[in-house]
Design a protein around this motif. Structure first.
Motif, PDB file in Angstrom:
ATOM      1  N   GLN A   1       0.863  11.382   3.755  1.00 59.63           N
ATOM      2  CA  GLN A   1       0.587  12.043   5.029  1.00 59.63           C
ATOM      3  C   GLN A   1       1.015  13.487   4.879  1.00 59.63           C
ATOM      4  O   GLN A   1       2.204  13.813   4.928  1.00 59.63           O
TER       5      GLN A   1
ATOM      6  N   ARG B   1      10.074  11.916   2.933  1.00 57.02           N
ATOM      7  CA  ARG B   1       9.607  13.299   3.082  1.00 57.02           C
ATOM      8  C   ARG B   1       9.946  14.072   1.822  1.00 57.02           C
ATOM      9  O   ARG B   1      11.108  14.255   1.489  1.00 57.02           O
TER      10      ARG B   1
ATOM     11  N   LEU C   1      -4.856   6.781   2.017  1.00 57.87           N
ATOM     12  CA  LEU C   1      -4.439   5.713   1.120  1.00 57.87           C
ATOM     13  C   LEU C   1      -4.478   6.209  -0.320  1.00 57.87           C
ATOM     14  O   LEU C   1      -5.507   6.725  -0.777  1.00 57.87           O
TER      15      LEU C   1
ATOM     16  N   LEU D   1       4.387   7.035   2.437  1.00 56.72           N
ATOM     17  CA  LEU D   1       4.684   5.812   3.181  1.00 56.72           C
ATOM     18  C   LEU D   1       4.197   4.590   2.427  1.00 56.72           C
ATOM     19  O   LEU D   1       3.123   4.620   1.826  1.00 56.72           O
TER      20      LEU D   1
ATOM     21  N   SER E   1      -3.407  13.203   8.972  1.00 56.80           N
ATOM     22  CA  SER E   1      -3.302  11.753   9.093  1.00 56.80           C
ATOM     23  C   SER E   1      -3.006  11.123   7.734  1.00 56.80           C
ATOM     24  O   SER E   1      -2.730  11.814   6.759  1.00 56.80           O
ATOM     25  N   LEU E   2      -3.079   9.818   7.688  1.00 60.41           N
ATOM     26  CA  LEU E   2      -2.705   9.082   6.483  1.00 60.41           C
ATOM     27  C   LEU E   2      -3.889   8.943   5.539  1.00 60.41           C
ATOM     28  O   LEU E   2      -5.016   8.662   5.975  1.00 60.41           O
TER      29      LEU E   2
ATOM     30  N   TYR F   1       0.667   5.356   0.944  1.00 64.01           N
ATOM     31  CA  TYR F   1      -0.092   6.382   1.655  1.00 64.01           C
ATOM     32  C   TYR F   1       0.591   7.745   1.492  1.00 64.01           C
ATOM     33  O   TYR F   1       1.810   7.832   1.295  1.00 64.01           O
TER      34      TYR F   1
ATOM     35  N   PHE G   1       0.834  -1.192   0.000  1.00 63.14           N
ATOM     36  CA  PHE G   1       0.000   0.000   0.000  1.00 63.14           C
ATOM     37  C   PHE G   1       0.870   1.242   0.000  1.00 63.14           C
ATOM     38  O   PHE G   1       1.947   1.258   0.601  1.00 63.14           O
TER      39      PHE G   1
ATOM     40  N   GLN H   1      -1.218  -3.451   9.603  1.00 65.98           N
ATOM     41  CA  GLN H   1      -0.244  -3.013   8.622  1.00 65.98           C
ATOM     42  C   GLN H   1       1.086  -2.698   9.287  1.00 65.98           C
ATOM     43  O   GLN H   1       1.141  -2.248  10.423  1.00 65.98           O
TER      44      GLN H   1
ATOM     45  N   PHE I   1       4.528  -0.429   8.433  1.00 66.34           N
ATOM     46  CA  PHE I   1       4.874   0.707   7.594  1.00 66.34           C
ATOM     47  C   PHE I   1       6.377   0.877   7.453  1.00 66.34           C
ATOM     48  O   PHE I   1       7.150   0.559   8.363  1.00 66.34           O
ATOM     49  N   GLY I   2       6.755   1.423   6.307  1.00 65.99           N
ATOM     50  CA  GLY I   2       8.121   1.879   6.135  1.00 65.99           C
ATOM     51  C   GLY I   2       8.323   3.185   6.871  1.00 65.99           C
ATOM     52  O   GLY I   2       7.385   3.771   7.423  1.00 65.99           O
ATOM     53  N   PRO I   3       9.569   3.679   6.867  1.00 63.52           N
ATOM     54  CA  PRO I   3       9.899   4.903   7.613  1.00 63.52           C
ATOM     55  C   PRO I   3       9.402   6.173   6.942  1.00 63.52           C
ATOM     56  O   PRO I   3       9.399   7.236   7.566  1.00 63.52           O
TER      57      PRO I   3
END
Lengths: 112, 114
Positions: B37, B110, B45, B92, B42-43, B35, B33, B103, B105-107
């Motif tokens: 942010q 930015r 999708l 993300l 918030s996140l 996302y 997935f 889920q 998540f990756g880091p």
């Protein structure tokens, strides 16, 4: 439309001062409610999944509970390292698919 | 839980250019997935990427703006095209855990668009 709201937006606690965070949701067929913790500059970290009203999950100082309309994240005797943004998310069953909706989060600060 | 890495961790791009973000998972997963942010938010999708099929985009996101590749079961890329300052966000990737719903998540990447 599926919606998730969280309150309060921000919360400051003294170390050891217990409190609760609220997540209210409206969803077409709840498939799961999730709590995540997000530290600044990092991706969310999974905490809990709740599937049905009355269910509770615990992890260290955190306990998550679920009703038909809301979930609470109870924090008992918090420590400064519990400071983070806590995100609530739901997954609906209306589309077999990836219908994840996240709330805006609660920014928690625990002061020593 | 899966270990997920993303590249780059951050970038500053000029308006009108594109940025491709890579996501690598340490295990084989069916769905990945992506996302967004936005600052202080918030996140949201963007899309779901399945290996061997076209990505599925959420309402408000289109393939021309956010093309996704999924060449194998451990890797995906998201390209953000024709950048504008409104695209400045954290992007993300995530995968489902063994429970099937949670889920990991990756880091995050930015992105700042100037």
């Amino acid at each position: 439309e599926d919606q998730v709201t969280q309150s309060p937006e921000a919360l400051r606690l003294q170390e050891g001062e217990s409190s609760s965070l609220n997540c209210s949701y409206t969803v077409s067929g709840l498939r799961g409610l999730f709590w995540y913790r997000q530290d600044p500059g990092k991706g969310p970290e999974f905490l809990f999944t709740l599937y049905s009203a009355g269910e509770e999950k615990e992890k260290e100082r955190l306990k998550a509970t679920l009703t038909k309309k809301e979930s609470f994240l109870h924090i008992t005797a918090p420590k400064p390292e519990d400071s983070a943004t806590y995100l609530c998310a739901v997954r609906s069953g209306k589309n077999y698919g990836q219908n994840f909706v996240f709330g805006p989060g609660t920014r928690l600060s625990v002061l020593p | 839980s899966a270990v997920i890495s993303q590249k780059p961790s951050r970038d500053i791009c000029q308006r009108g250019t594109s940025l491709t973000i890579q996501c690598q998972v340490d295990s084989q997963v069916t769905m990945m997935f992506w996302y967004r942010q936005q600052p202080g938010q918030s996140l949201t999708l963007i899309a779901t990427a399945n290996q061997g099929s076209e990505a599925t985009y959420e309402s408000g996101f289109v393939i021309d703006k956010f093309p996704i590749s999924r060449p194998n079961l451990t890797f995906s890329t998201l390209t953000v095209s024709n950048l504008s300052p409104e695209d400045s966000s954290i992007y993300l990737c995530s995968v489902l855990g063994t429970g099937g719903d949670e889920q990991y998540f990756g880091p995050g990447t930015r992105l700042t668009v100037t």
